[in-house]
Structures are given as C-alpha cells and as structure tokens.
Design a protein around this motif. Sequence first.
Motif, PDB file in Angstrom:
ATOM      1  N   LEU A 407       0.825  -1.212   0.000  1.00 32.22           N
ATOM      2  CA  LEU A 407       0.000   0.000   0.000  1.00 32.22           C
ATOM      3  C   LEU A 407       0.859   1.262   0.000  1.00 32.22           C
ATOM      4  O   LEU A 407       0.576   2.221  -0.729  1.00 32.22           O
ATOM      5  CB  LEU A 407      -0.918  -0.007   1.226  1.00 32.22           C
ATOM      6  N   ALA A 408       1.907   1.261   0.828  1.00 30.79           N
ATOM      7  CA  ALA A 408       2.752   2.452   0.939  1.00 30.79           C
ATOM      8  C   ALA A 408       3.400   2.794  -0.395  1.00 30.79           C
ATOM      9  O   ALA A 408       3.513   3.968  -0.767  1.00 30.79           O
ATOM     10  CB  ALA A 408       3.815   2.247   2.005  1.00 30.79           C
ATOM     11  N   SER A 409       3.827   1.775  -1.135  1.00 34.90           N
ATOM     12  CA  SER A 409       4.494   2.037  -2.414  1.00 34.90           C
ATOM     13  C   SER A 409       3.535   2.524  -3.482  1.00 34.90           C
ATOM     14  O   SER A 409       3.961   3.095  -4.494  1.00 34.90           O
ATOM     15  CB  SER A 409       5.201   0.768  -2.893  1.00 34.90           C
ATOM     16  N   SER A 410       2.233   2.291  -3.293  1.00 36.44           N
ATOM     17  CA  SER A 410       1.261   2.687  -4.312  1.00 36.44           C
ATOM     18  C   SER A 410       0.711   4.088  -4.112  1.00 36.44           C
ATOM     19  O   SER A 410       0.019   4.616  -4.976  1.00 36.44           O
ATOM     20  CB  SER A 410       0.087   1.700  -4.314  1.00 36.44           C
ATOM     21  N   LEU A 411       0.980   4.683  -2.954  1.00 37.34           N
ATOM     22  CA  LEU A 411       0.406   5.998  -2.684  1.00 37.34           C
ATOM     23  C   LEU A 411       1.041   7.061  -3.561  1.00 37.34           C
ATOM     24  O   LEU A 411       2.149   6.894  -4.085  1.00 37.34           O
ATOM     25  CB  LEU A 411       0.580   6.355  -1.205  1.00 37.34           C
ATOM     26  N   ASP A 412       0.365   8.151  -3.686  1.00 37.22           N
ATOM     27  CA  ASP A 412       0.779   9.235  -4.583  1.00 37.22           C
ATOM     28  C   ASP A 412       2.087   9.836  -4.100  1.00 37.22           C
ATOM     29  O   ASP A 412       2.125  10.608  -3.147  1.00 37.22           O
ATOM     30  CB  ASP A 412      -0.309  10.313  -4.614  1.00 37.22           C
ATOM     31  N   THR A 413       3.202   9.504  -4.712  1.00 32.20           N
ATOM     32  CA  THR A 413       4.509  10.000  -4.279  1.00 32.20           C
ATOM     33  C   THR A 413       4.658  11.486  -4.506  1.00 32.20           C
ATOM     34  O   THR A 413       5.464  12.144  -3.868  1.00 32.20           O
ATOM     35  CB  THR A 413       5.633   9.251  -5.014  1.00 32.20           C
ATOM     36  N   ALA A 414       3.896  12.036  -5.410  1.00 31.12           N
ATOM     37  CA  ALA A 414       3.980  13.490  -5.636  1.00 31.12           C
ATOM     38  C   ALA A 414       3.427  14.244  -4.440  1.00 31.12           C
ATOM     39  O   ALA A 414       3.893  15.305  -4.078  1.00 31.12           O
ATOM     40  CB  ALA A 414       3.204  13.873  -6.896  1.00 31.12           C
ATOM     41  N   GLU A 415       2.421  13.633  -3.805  1.00 29.09           N
ATOM     42  CA  GLU A 415       1.819  14.307  -2.654  1.00 29.09           C
ATOM     43  C   GLU A 415       2.584  14.024  -1.383  1.00 29.09           C
ATOM     44  O   GLU A 415       2.663  14.833  -0.485  1.00 29.09           O
ATOM     45  CB  GLU A 415       0.363  13.866  -2.505  1.00 29.09           C
ATOM     46  N   HIS A 416       3.190  12.812  -1.275  1.00 31.86           N
ATOM     47  CA  HIS A 416       3.925  12.435  -0.081  1.00 31.86           C
ATOM     48  C   HIS A 416       5.376  12.255  -0.451  1.00 31.86           C
ATOM     49  O   HIS A 416       5.889  11.149  -0.561  1.00 31.86           O
ATOM     50  CB  HIS A 416       3.354  11.139   0.515  1.00 31.86           C
ATOM     51  N   ASP A 417       6.061  13.324  -0.700  1.00 32.84           N
ATOM     52  CA  ASP A 417       7.449  13.283  -1.147  1.00 32.84           C
ATOM     53  C   ASP A 417       8.360  13.080   0.045  1.00 32.84           C
ATOM     54  O   ASP A 417       8.594  13.975   0.829  1.00 32.84           O
ATOM     55  CB  ASP A 417       7.792  14.600  -1.863  1.00 32.84           C
ATOM     56  N   GLU A 418       8.906  11.868   0.202  1.00 32.00           N
ATOM     57  CA  GLU A 418       9.735  11.563   1.364  1.00 32.00           C
ATOM     58  C   GLU A 418      11.080  12.265   1.322  1.00 32.00           C
ATOM     59  O   GLU A 418      11.792  12.330   2.308  1.00 32.00           O
ATOM     60  CB  GLU A 418       9.961  10.038   1.447  1.00 32.00           C
ATOM     61  N   SER A 419      11.474  12.789   0.150  1.00 32.66           N
ATOM     62  CA  SER A 419      12.770  13.459   0.062  1.00 32.66           C
ATOM     63  C   SER A 419      12.679  14.940   0.335  1.00 32.66           C
ATOM     64  O   SER A 419      13.660  15.655   0.299  1.00 32.66           O
ATOM     65  CB  SER A 419      13.363  13.246  -1.345  1.00 32.66           C
ATOM     66  N   SER A 420      11.469  15.401   0.611  1.00 32.10           N
ATOM     67  CA  SER A 420      11.290  16.828   0.870  1.00 32.10           C
ATOM     68  C   SER A 420      12.041  17.237   2.116  1.00 32.10           C
ATOM     69  O   SER A 420      12.146  16.496   3.082  1.00 32.10           O
ATOM     70  CB  SER A 420       9.801  17.148   1.020  1.00 32.10           C
ATOM     71  N   ASP A 421      12.563  18.457   2.111  1.00 35.01           N
ATOM     72  CA  ASP A 421      13.296  18.957   3.271  1.00 35.01           C
ATOM     73  C   ASP A 421      12.377  19.248   4.441  1.00 35.01           C
ATOM     74  O   ASP A 421      12.814  19.305   5.578  1.00 35.01           O
ATOM     75  CB  ASP A 421      14.059  20.236   2.904  1.00 35.01           C
ATOM     76  N   GLU A 422      11.101  19.472   4.188  1.00 33.93           N
ATOM     77  CA  GLU A 422      10.182  19.800   5.258  1.00 33.93           C
ATOM     78  C   GLU A 422       9.121  18.707   5.361  1.00 33.93           C
ATOM     79  O   GLU A 422       8.437  18.412   4.379  1.00 33.93           O
ATOM     80  CB  GLU A 422       9.502  21.156   4.998  1.00 33.93           C
ATOM     81  N   PRO A 423       8.956  18.071   6.507  1.00 36.37           N
ATOM     82  CA  PRO A 423       7.921  17.063   6.664  1.00 36.37           C
ATOM     83  C   PRO A 423       6.544  17.691   6.579  1.00 36.37           C
ATOM     84  O   PRO A 423       6.360  18.864   6.893  1.00 36.37           O
ATOM     85  CB  PRO A 423       8.194  16.497   8.069  1.00 36.37           C
ATOM     86  N   ALA A 424       5.564  16.882   6.127  1.00 40.39           N
ATOM     87  CA  ALA A 424       4.202  17.398   5.988  1.00 40.39           C
ATOM     88  C   ALA A 424       3.644  17.739   7.363  1.00 40.39           C
ATOM     89  O   ALA A 424       3.853  17.022   8.338  1.00 40.39           O
ATOM     90  CB  ALA A 424       3.329  16.354   5.306  1.00 40.39           C
ATOM     91  N   THR A 425       2.921  18.842   7.440  1.00 35.97           N
ATOM     92  CA  THR A 425       2.316  19.251   8.709  1.00 35.97           C
ATOM     93  C   THR A 425       0.803  19.381   8.589  1.00 35.97           C
ATOM     94  O   THR A 425       0.156  19.842   9.514  1.00 35.97           O
ATOM     95  CB  THR A 425       2.905  20.600   9.171  1.00 35.97           C
ATOM     96  N   ALA A 426       0.211  18.984   7.450  1.00 34.43           N
ATOM     97  CA  ALA A 426      -1.227  19.007   7.252  1.00 34.43           C
ATOM     98  C   ALA A 426      -1.648  17.668   6.663  1.00 34.43           C
ATOM     99  O   ALA A 426      -0.875  16.994   5.977  1.00 34.43           O
ATOM    100  CB  ALA A 426      -1.633  20.159   6.332  1.00 34.43           C
ATOM    101  N   SER A 427      -2.896  17.275   6.922  1.00 36.32           N
ATOM    102  CA  SER A 427      -3.382  15.993   6.427  1.00 36.32           C
ATOM    103  C   SER A 427      -3.642  16.058   4.926  1.00 36.32           C
ATOM    104  O   SER A 427      -3.830  17.126   4.351  1.00 36.32           O
ATOM    105  CB  SER A 427      -4.664  15.600   7.161  1.00 36.32           C
ATOM    106  N   SER A 428      -3.649  14.890   4.306  1.00 32.11           N
ATOM    107  CA  SER A 428      -3.960  14.784   2.880  1.00 32.11           C
ATOM    108  C   SER A 428      -4.646  13.447   2.649  1.00 32.11           C
ATOM    109  O   SER A 428      -4.635  12.560   3.520  1.00 32.11           O
ATOM    110  CB  SER A 428      -2.687  14.890   2.036  1.00 32.11           C
ATOM    111  N   VAL A 429      -5.267  13.295   1.488  1.00 32.24           N
ATOM    112  CA  VAL A 429      -6.024  12.080   1.187  1.00 32.24           C
ATOM    113  C   VAL A 429      -5.665  11.593  -0.208  1.00 32.24           C
ATOM    114  O   VAL A 429      -5.660  12.376  -1.167  1.00 32.24           O
ATOM    115  CB  VAL A 429      -7.544  12.322   1.280  1.00 32.24           C
ATOM    116  N   ASP A 430      -5.328  10.311  -0.327  1.00 31.36           N
ATOM    117  CA  ASP A 430      -5.175   9.636  -1.617  1.00 31.36           C
ATOM    118  C   ASP A 430      -6.464   8.881  -1.894  1.00 31.36           C
ATOM    119  O   ASP A 430      -6.819   7.941  -1.168  1.00 31.36           O
ATOM    120  CB  ASP A 430      -3.998   8.666  -1.579  1.00 31.36           C
ATOM    121  N   ARG A 431      -7.197   9.291  -2.912  1.00 27.33           N
ATOM    122  CA  ARG A 431      -8.447   8.623  -3.255  1.00 27.33           C
ATOM    123  C   ARG A 431      -8.220   7.662  -4.429  1.00 27.33           C
ATOM    124  O   ARG A 431      -7.220   7.746  -5.135  1.00 27.33           O
ATOM    125  CB  ARG A 431      -9.524   9.651  -3.592  1.00 27.33           C
TER     126      ARG A 431
END
Length: 732
Positions: A407-431
């Motif tokens: 499941l983790a590998s199938s999620l939208d990598t554009a929305e959950h970019d693990e290489s980003s310098d800043e971790p996400a601080t707001a929720s998001s939804v992959d539909r």
Amino acid sequence: MSVEETTPDILSRTQYEALLDAAATYREALVVRLAGEVGLRPAELSRLRPGDVRRVQVDPLRYLLTVPADETDAIDRTAYLPTRVERELRRYVRSNAIGDDDRIFPVTPRRLQMLVSEVADRAADLRTDPSLAAVSSSDLRRFFAYTALVEHDVNPRVVKAVGGWHSFEGLEPYLPAPTEGTIVDAFEPVERPETAPAEPTEVDDDTVIRSLLTATERCALVRLDEEGYVDRWNRGAAATFGYRAGEILGTHVSTFYTDEDVERGVPERTLRAAAAGSGVEDDGWRVRNDGSTFFASEHIAPVRDEDGRHRGFAVLVFDVTEFYEHLESTQPTSDESAGVSLVDLHRDVTNALLEASTHEEIETDVSTTLAEGDAYSFAWIDRRTLSSRHLEWRAVGGLEPDDVDALASSLDTAEHDESSDEPATASSVDRDVSVDLPNGGRFAGAVATVPIVSGETVYGTLRIGSTRPDAFDDVEREWLETIGRQVGHAIAAVRRRNLLLSDTVVELEFVCTDDRSFFVDATDRLACRFELDSLVPISESKHLYYVRLGGASPGDVFELAEDDPGIEDARLIESYEAGYRVEFVVDGSSPTLTLTEYGATVLETIVEGGEATIVAECAADADLRTIVDGLRSQFPGSELVGKREVERSVQTAREFRAGLEERLTDRQEAALRAAYFGGYYDWPRESTAEEIADAMDISSPTLHNHLRKAQHELLRTFFDESSVDDAARGGE
C-alpha cells in the motif's frame, strides 16, 4: 517688547515624542500625555479620578474631562480629552482595577513633578540632547498651549477655558504677531458678496454605505485600533453582541471569541493575517455578552491612512446561525455514514494514550484501536527522522506488514514526497487507491495521511484506510488531525517523563570527524576551537547555538559560515580575554540535532582540530543501537567511544535557594523581594516600579539596576551556567 522677545522656549514635536519614547512604564507615558496633550497640572493629575471622564458624543466618540477645583479655583473646569488619550487612560484604569472614585495617581504633586523629571533625564540620555533634561511639567503645559493655538488653530478663548488660564495674558506669548497677510485673510469674509444658495452637493458612495451601516441592526460594524481593541461600535454591533458602547469600548476583540479559539491564538492570528494583506474572511462561533454563542460570518479589513500606515481594523459581522443550522441539518454526519460514532472512537484512542507507557506502545495501541472499529479498514504509523529520512519503526493495525509495504508504495509520491526537506504538517487524502495485497484480498478505497506532531516537531505519519465512499471529508480530516496532535503530545510527554523520572541515566560520549558538520569543518580549516554553552531549539529543525570561540577571529568564522547552507545567521555576542561568545542559527541537520531527535539530551560539545566530542545522556531503557545507528546514518564519521551509567544528582529547593542567596547582594535581594511581594511581577501590576522605588527610598533607575542584576543571577543559578560565565570572563 516684541512678541519674539517674550516667547518662551517651546518643546518641538520631535522632543515631545522623545519624552514618550523614554517613558519606562505605562504610567509615565500617561502622565506625560495628560500634561502635554490635555494641559493638566501635577496637582490636578493627583486629584484625577476615572469618574471625571465624560463621553459627550458617540459617533464619532468625543470625551471631556472634569478637572476638580482646588482651593484656588471657585468651580470645576472642563478640559478636552483627545480620543487616543482617553483610550490609554481607560486601559490603565482597567488593568489596575481603579474604581470610579479612586485617584488614578495616588501620589503627591511633587512626586509627579519628579516623575516628569526622571523621564526627561532618560530622554536626554537616549537622544543625546542635554536640553531635554531640563523639561518640566510646566514645559508640557506650554507645549499643549502652543500646539492647540498654533498647530491646530483652536480658538484662544477655548484654550484659555480648557487649560485653566485666568486671563489671555497667559496665552499671549504663544500667539504670533499678525502680519499684513494674516490681517487681510482674516477679514476676507467681509469683502465677499452675498451669493445664491449653493447647489446641492453629490452624495458619495462612502456616505451612503456609512448611513446604511449606521441604520441597520443586522450587521455589526466594529472599529478596532492597531492592537485589536474596540474603538467604535454601531447599533448593529450592540444588537448582535449585547454590549452597550460604554461597556465594550477599549476591550480586546478576543472577548468575542470562544475560550478554545483564544487558547489557540485565533484572534491574534486573524488580525495578523488581515494586517499583512487586504483583509480576511472567516466563519466561526462568537460569544455574546450573556455568554451565549452564535455562528458568525465576518470580514476583517485593515484601515490605513493616506501614507499607508496601519491605523486599525474595520470588522463586519453577520449572524448566520439560522442558515448554518439549516445547512447542518440537511447534511448527514460522518458518524452516520460510517455506522460508528467518532466520539466513541475518540474516547477509545484517548484511553489507549493514557494507558501506554512507551513510545512504541503509543503507536501500536493507536493503530490497533483505529483499525478495530467499522469506520476504518486499517491504520499504521511510520516513524521517520528528519536526519536519516529512512523508516525507523512501523506500528500496524488491521494489516500484515507485507500488505502495508504494498500500500505504501502505491500511494501518490507526488503528494507524499519523502525526500522533501520539510515534513508534511497538514493531512492529505489519496483517493481511488486500488492494490492487490500480498496476503490475499484487495483494497479499493481512500487512504488519509495525518502528521503526528507536538508543537513544531513531527514524530511520524499516521495513515488510515477506509472503503466508505464519502470517507475523509473536511470534518473527519479535522478530527484525525486532532488525533495526530494528541498522539504527538503523548509521545513527547512519555519521552520527557522517562528521562526526568529516571534515577539512573546513561551518559554517552561520541566523537564526530565528519566534515559535513560546519563546526567540525571550521575547526579543521581555521585551527580554532568551539565549546557549546547552550543549545536552544526554536523549531523542529532550527536551533540556536551559543558557543565560545577561541583560536580564530569571528570575522573569519562568519565568512566561512556564509558559504554553509546550514548556517542561517551568526553574530558576535561578546568578547573577552580568552576569546569570544558567538550565536549561530543552525537550520538543518547536525550531530546534536540528530541526537536530540532520538531522545538524547546533549550536555557538552567541544570541537577542536576537526573533531567534535559530544557528551549526551538518555534514559536507562533507551535503545542505544537506534541512537548510534541514527547518528551514523547522517554523519558516517561518528562513533560511540564511551558509555556509562550515572546516578542523577538532585538539587533540593533549599540547596537552590542557598546557592542563589550566596550570589545576591543584600540590596539585590531586597529589591527582588520588594518587587515580588509588592505585586510588580503580577499582571495587571499591583505596584509600579516608581512605587516600589518610593517605598525603598531609592530612585527608579537604581531599582531597575538592582532588579536586572538580581534577575541575571536568578537565571544563571537556574541554568547552572556560573562556570561558563566565570570561565568566559577569566574569573571576573
């Protein structure tokens, strides 16, 4: 004798502003304003009471002041109280809980004269203008007369009456001799022929809008000053909020917000956003005078003058409770669509947090609890650090580990970019997530991603899956974000508790030679030495480093820091015989940040010759392998060179007080005690610095000097920095 020869020296506007800037307390500034802008004498100020202020006009607001007569005056006189001065006076009265019949300044006229002299002395020092030191309360009255007569062209008869002058001779020095031009201009109306009645002027849009807003009671129009205090109030505002103008003027806008919004800082945040742009629109619950609430739609716009300077806010508020309740009644709730009560689920998660005693238990219990109900198919928590970016721990509920990987590998990598310098601080939804699970079955639905945060620290990511067609609407996402914050606060509390309550801690010593650390690289290049005094976190990835520098000049170090992307700023704090004390703002990865991310507390850091020696401590039950591997993953040139268990020393309150008393002089301790027990540190203050100084029979500057030194010793004792300061100053 000419007028020029008899004109006294008048304060300039710049000099008057310098006096206001030099006022050290609210009371000092208010005394200067009442003398310089209302024309009151010290004796009149000492008799002044809140009940002497009268509001004589509502739109716009205007105030008069009854000046009580003394033995030389037969009757009371009436002075004009400018709106800005009335606002300052009202705030002072409210903050000090002064009754209508109480004296606002319960001191002698002589003490008020001395207060003005003290302000004048400070202004002379601040502006390096010796002439300011001679300013007295009489000079402020002369400034009042001059500005009223010359700058504002007020009728001399009015100035004479409001200022308490007994004849026009007292005002004569301030009136310039009329020139031929002013004589001709003054009699110009005599020469004008009679004219026909003027044509009616066109009514502009602003006048129409103002008339509508004044007449309606369905729209609340509120005018705020620059700091958010109510300045004007129309009939609609009185009908909407239930306050009369006299009750609410001078009150902060936060009065209209719920306690929850005030605690979250919503009023201040909204005003900042409005001031930064052209205004903001917002919907939310507001509070009436009787404590009842209503749902409001409001627009807040900044008010600026012709020069673009911020002068306050205009607020339009509409009561839309009826519309909101109708809208809510026509929409099914998330609870109904899920067939389960989110309230019950929230209670179960809260109970799980209360029962968990470790970081791992918190993550596991929350994941399991969320997956046990009918609302969600599964939940898992990924723990990643800002330093390493790799998965450190995964807690799963409702799925097998292999299924989570798929499941983790199938999620939208554009929305959950693990290489980003800043971790996400707001929720998001992959539909529309559709995945064949390795252990059988198929998941087709939506996955929500929620950060686990405490303050500005992100501890990991919570992901929840649901097959409900209407899952994760705005209300549900807001609830899940609340869960994320609760989990983050619980993790932070467990870490602090385990370290603070542990009688035995593990002391670790690391050596880092990795030149990716700025301090390691700088000591290698410049042959200098850094020793960490204190490390202060200011955000998740940003820290203040207070270090002692030796063996190199700050200029050379700052030049090297300019080329390092991890050093945001650097400045010299002080220099001493053995070196310098320097502040660095470090943004991003560093060995000390990495260790703190893994729950260690850095005690000492010395960097010299391209090698950093770091001493840290962690709880006795901490996973040392995780800490060491985490540091090496970010700084490969690091290794653990020492480890030992130590008994934590505990300083009792008695020992702390004894150590502090040894550092304070008798006068410093006396000043600190007098200020504390006299209510100087209370809010609102029960006593001003001047009143404490009077009681101790010392001057106000002397009191401030004693307090500053005593507070410095108190903080130094608390932070246990005496050895640092003594060494830095060569034992001075």
